[in-house]
Write a protein that holds these residues in place. Sequence first.
Motif, PDB file in Angstrom:
ATOM      1  N   THR A 146       0.864  -1.188   0.000  1.00 29.96           N
ATOM      2  CA  THR A 146       0.000   0.000   0.000  1.00 29.96           C
ATOM      3  C   THR A 146       0.895   1.231   0.000  1.00 29.96           C
ATOM      4  O   THR A 146       1.865   1.303   0.768  1.00 29.96           O
ATOM      5  CB  THR A 146      -0.908  -0.002   1.235  1.00 29.96           C
ATOM      6  N   MET A 191      -4.258   5.727   0.010  1.00 32.47           N
ATOM      7  CA  MET A 191      -3.856   4.369   0.401  1.00 32.47           C
ATOM      8  C   MET A 191      -3.907   3.366  -0.757  1.00 32.47           C
ATOM      9  O   MET A 191      -4.349   2.224  -0.593  1.00 32.47           O
ATOM     10  CB  MET A 191      -4.725   3.882   1.569  1.00 32.47           C
ATOM     11  N   CYS A 192      -3.446   3.789  -1.933  1.00 33.09           N
ATOM     12  CA  CYS A 192      -3.537   2.930  -3.119  1.00 33.09           C
ATOM     13  C   CYS A 192      -2.688   1.665  -2.975  1.00 33.09           C
ATOM     14  O   CYS A 192      -1.577   1.695  -2.456  1.00 33.09           O
ATOM     15  CB  CYS A 192      -3.033   3.677  -4.351  1.00 33.09           C
ATOM     16  N   GLY A 193      -3.213   0.588  -3.525  1.00 29.64           N
ATOM     17  CA  GLY A 193      -2.448  -0.655  -3.617  1.00 29.64           C
ATOM     18  C   GLY A 193      -1.522  -0.579  -4.820  1.00 29.64           C
ATOM     19  O   GLY A 193      -1.937  -0.210  -5.912  1.00 29.64           O
ATOM     20  N   ASP A 222      -6.035  -4.901  -5.988  1.00 25.78           N
ATOM     21  CA  ASP A 222      -6.192  -4.343  -4.645  1.00 25.78           C
ATOM     22  C   ASP A 222      -7.689  -4.136  -4.377  1.00 25.78           C
ATOM     23  O   ASP A 222      -8.387  -3.489  -5.165  1.00 25.78           O
ATOM     24  CB  ASP A 222      -5.436  -3.013  -4.539  1.00 25.78           C
ATOM     25  N   TRP A 253      -9.268  -2.355  -2.509  1.00 26.85           N
ATOM     26  CA  TRP A 253      -9.678  -0.983  -2.198  1.00 26.85           C
ATOM     27  C   TRP A 253      -9.532  -0.072  -3.401  1.00 26.85           C
ATOM     28  O   TRP A 253     -10.467   0.606  -3.798  1.00 26.85           O
ATOM     29  CB  TRP A 253      -8.834  -0.513  -1.014  1.00 26.85           C
ATOM     30  N   SER A 254      -8.334  -0.074  -4.028  1.00 23.21           N
ATOM     31  CA  SER A 254      -8.045   0.966  -5.020  1.00 23.21           C
ATOM     32  C   SER A 254      -8.105   0.473  -6.463  1.00 23.21           C
ATOM     33  O   SER A 254      -8.087   1.295  -7.380  1.00 23.21           O
ATOM     34  CB  SER A 254      -6.673   1.576  -4.737  1.00 23.21           C
ATOM     35  N   CYS A 313       1.020  -0.277   7.336  1.00 23.88           N
ATOM     36  CA  CYS A 313      -0.398  -0.555   7.573  1.00 23.88           C
ATOM     37  C   CYS A 313      -1.011   0.758   8.043  1.00 23.88           C
ATOM     38  O   CYS A 313      -0.419   1.453   8.866  1.00 23.88           O
ATOM     39  CB  CYS A 313      -0.533  -1.634   8.652  1.00 23.88           C
ATOM     40  N   LYS A 323      -5.363  -3.715   5.203  1.00 28.30           N
ATOM     41  CA  LYS A 323      -4.269  -4.170   4.341  1.00 28.30           C
ATOM     42  C   LYS A 323      -2.974  -4.124   5.139  1.00 28.30           C
ATOM     43  O   LYS A 323      -2.777  -3.207   5.940  1.00 28.30           O
ATOM     44  CB  LYS A 323      -4.110  -3.239   3.124  1.00 28.30           C
ATOM     45  N   SER A 347       1.295  -4.405   4.484  1.00 27.28           N
ATOM     46  CA  SER A 347       2.373  -4.536   3.495  1.00 27.28           C
ATOM     47  C   SER A 347       3.649  -4.947   4.204  1.00 27.28           C
ATOM     48  O   SER A 347       4.095  -4.250   5.114  1.00 27.28           O
ATOM     49  CB  SER A 347       2.646  -3.203   2.799  1.00 27.28           C
ATOM     50  N   GLY A 407      -5.366  -7.178   0.174  1.00 25.85           N
ATOM     51  CA  GLY A 407      -6.225  -6.549   1.176  1.00 25.85           C
ATOM     52  C   GLY A 407      -7.528  -7.308   1.376  1.00 25.85           C
ATOM     53  O   GLY A 407      -7.865  -8.227   0.620  1.00 25.85           O
TER      54      GLY A 407
END
Length: 753
Positions: A6, A13-15, A34, A36-37, A450, A464, A466, A575
């Motif tokens: 991330t 908070m992009c993956g 990801d 989320w993103s 995180c 998520k 990392s 994530g």
Amino acid sequence: MEHRITCPLCEAMCGLRVTVQAGTAGAVRGNPDDVWSRGHLCPKGASLQQIHHDPDRLRQPLVRTRSGAHVEVSWDDALAEAEAVLRPVLDRHGAAAVSVYIGNPVAHNLGLETYVGALVGMAGAAGMPAYYTPGTVDQWPLNVVSALLFGGMWNAPIPDLDRTDHLMMLGANPSASQGSMLSAPDIMGRLAAIRERGGTVVVIDPRRTQTARRASEWVPVLPGTDALLLFAILHTLVEQHRLRPPPHLDDMVTGLDDVIALAARFPPERVEAATGVSAGTIRRLAAGLADADRPVLYSRIGACTQEFGTLATWLVFVLNVALGSVDRAGGALFPKAPVWSPMFMKPPDQTGPGWQFGRFRSRVRGAPEVLGQFPVSCLAEEIDTPGDGQIRGLVTVAGNPAVSAPGARRLDAALGGLDAMISVDNWLNETTRHAHVVLPGLSPLERPHCDDLYWMYAIASCVKWSDPVLAPPAGRPQEWEIMLRLAGALLGTPLPDVDVPAMDDMYTQGIIYTACQAADTPLFGRDPEEVFAALRGRGPERMIDLGVRVGPWGDDLGRRPGGLTLEEVRRHPDGLRLGELEGGRLNEVLTTPSGRIELMHPLLAADIPRLLARIDRTVDGLALTSRRHLRSNNSWLHNVAGLMRGKDRCTMLINPTDAARLGVTDGHLVDVCTTEGSIRVVAEVTDEMMAGVVSLPHGWGHGVDGTRLDVANAHPGANTNMLNPAVLIDVPSNTQVVNGVPCWVAPVSVGAD
Ligand SMILES: Nc1nc2c(c(=O)[nH]1)N[C@H]1C(S)=C(S)[C@@H](COP(=O)(O)OP(=O)(O)OC[C@H]3O[C@@H](n4cnc5c(=O)[nH]c(N)nc54)[C@H](O)[C@@H]3O)O[C@H]1N2
Ligand SMILES: Nc1nc2c(c(=O)[nH]1)N[C@H]1C(S)=C(S)[C@@H](COP(=O)(O)OP(=O)(O)OC[C@H]3O[C@@H](n4cnc5c(=O)[nH]c(N)nc54)[C@H](O)[C@@H]3O)O[C@H]1N2
Ligand code: SF4
Ligand SMILES: [Mo]
């Protein structure tokens, strides 16, 4: 090989996927998987490997020699030197003469975010009177309003971007910032989607930003007058009987009638000259909100770091309540953070129901504390004013206040006079050049990551973790270990001798103990020893294990089998998406004394006369405002060559009418001057600025002696905080005014060019 992480650079908070070949980090791209993103990224995230490879990034500690130059030393020597400078200050004056400045990247750095509390907490226990953060050049009004209205300083509803049909946005430019106190990947795509589904986006900003260009309507407003505008909108809604008695908020709100009574004093005609928004436009804006099915207002830094930041931020929530939008789909919803953080607890010094303000005052200016903070500009005077309690030792942690704090010239000079300055920082920059010792952290690719805080402002509930992309070089301490070492030193142990693992246990146990006593935590009533024994790992991993497990989807430390643990989260490098924004949560989220949304408070009422007085005040000169750029991050990404390409960005934007009147021409130098000082920059004449207002970016003013920033120093720009006066503040929140500062602009004559 591709690692999935991330991005730790902003609230989106992009993956990301980072390629590693033969131990070297290569290309970075968005991670389409990801949860989320879904593949989004921006130029900053794409530059992570350049940040890592930056030859100026510190890989070894630095010590300042007698000549003032910094030299690389071993960790042992650096710790010994830090002890040698810090101990005499502590021996002579105690921790009362020491302070800490915590910068913005701390919030995006797992080790620092979870352990800076050890440093500040233990320094406080040892007698440090106050610490400083850029919170008071940022979101402090939001913290104050959240605390008063909803009960927690990090507890506020965010706009339900994906379902609203009418978004009114004040003082935010997500096309640059990517969203703030509002986490939403590809936020500009989401704003476009509002319009695509037939909805409306109104941007209220003195500048026609990229966000405003892509909105349905741009409404220029004179800086610092949003509260007047919002009061007039409320006035109109009341006058036209367009308030929506919100049935789901019945019995859940107090004080709305009091605010409505105040709004009677702000008819549109009364505020149009001060705000620069015509009464007709104000009525139309009110009608737009009233006509929409799912209207919502959102404001951010331009509505915070201004003369009436608290009132403006407050009125955004007042209107969200008055429109029936709070806690309703498409309106303003309270996110559910999957990772519990000790930050969500009421600070242990805030005893009793409600919140206390002004419990102590700053030594020099006599500023009353607000949520534990003085205006950040107090730091300079606390350092350079002799007397009992004078700050003689300072630790900066990932901060560049010499650039980011108003009254910067004085602070810069004051930092040079400290008896002991230790900076935990990855670059030798405008601030850290004053440090006796610089202790660097690892690069973003060498440490785990995180987020916890930002999920409190996120449009979905995800978690998520990392792992580091690259192994940290041997012998390098983690930043959280440095925090504990400094904390131990302040408690009396020589820095090199601090038992870091023991301090880690002590700090973690302390947090657990406090949380077990506090009614607003998921640990309330539990046995601290049992809780501690149930956790795995050490350091930040243990903290996050705690946060995940006592969070809403956690295993509740074994009581809810099948619930999440950090171990389980780690099995999902793309994530886990756990929940979406939902309404109907007021009973769960409000922690005010009444258990309701408390719209009125004496702190707010006390500021109304100041606002009323603003209506008829005539404005002298132009109004200076701040702006951000997509390829900057406050002061610290200007050393990344890839992000610096293109034309000069540290320019003063000015409207053609003002430019013509003042003899300012596009591309030529001007002197910008305020009561605080003056700087020289290139003017950019553009009708994207409203008349009467100019805009400068912050975070510039590189090129000073003693720094190691090859790229940034070649594009120095000028430091706008040399213009922002230390004494200009939004009274209820202690927030510095960096938008709407009176300034005067004069062209530099050609000879002086
Ligand atoms: N005029 C004006 N002033 C402003 C603003 C404005 O809009 N206008 N905005 C304000 C806002 S919102 C903020 S948040 C502040 C920012 O204020 P600061 O936090 O003081 O400034 P930054 O530029 O974010 O500085 C970040 C520092 O962290 C260091 N750093 C970067 N990464 C790491 C890391 O991983 N570890 C460590 N240890 N150090 C690291 C950098 O070298 C740099 O010294 O500025 C504020 N000042
Ligand atoms: N690329 C990039 N992203 C960042 C940062 C960065 O430096 N670069 N910084 C990060 C940080 S620390 C923060 S806090 C966030 C901030 O994120 P945002 O709040 O979105 O901040 P800005 O992009 O500065 O947008 C603020 C807007 O307010 C406008 N404005 C100024 N005065 C007024 C006023 O009186 N009223 C109104 N209505 N508008 C006004 C300005 O013209 C500007 O367009 O961004 C974060 N993200
Ligand atoms: S928007 Fe850019 S800086 Fe922010 S998290 Fe995504 S890639 Fe990183
Ligand atoms: Mo910020």
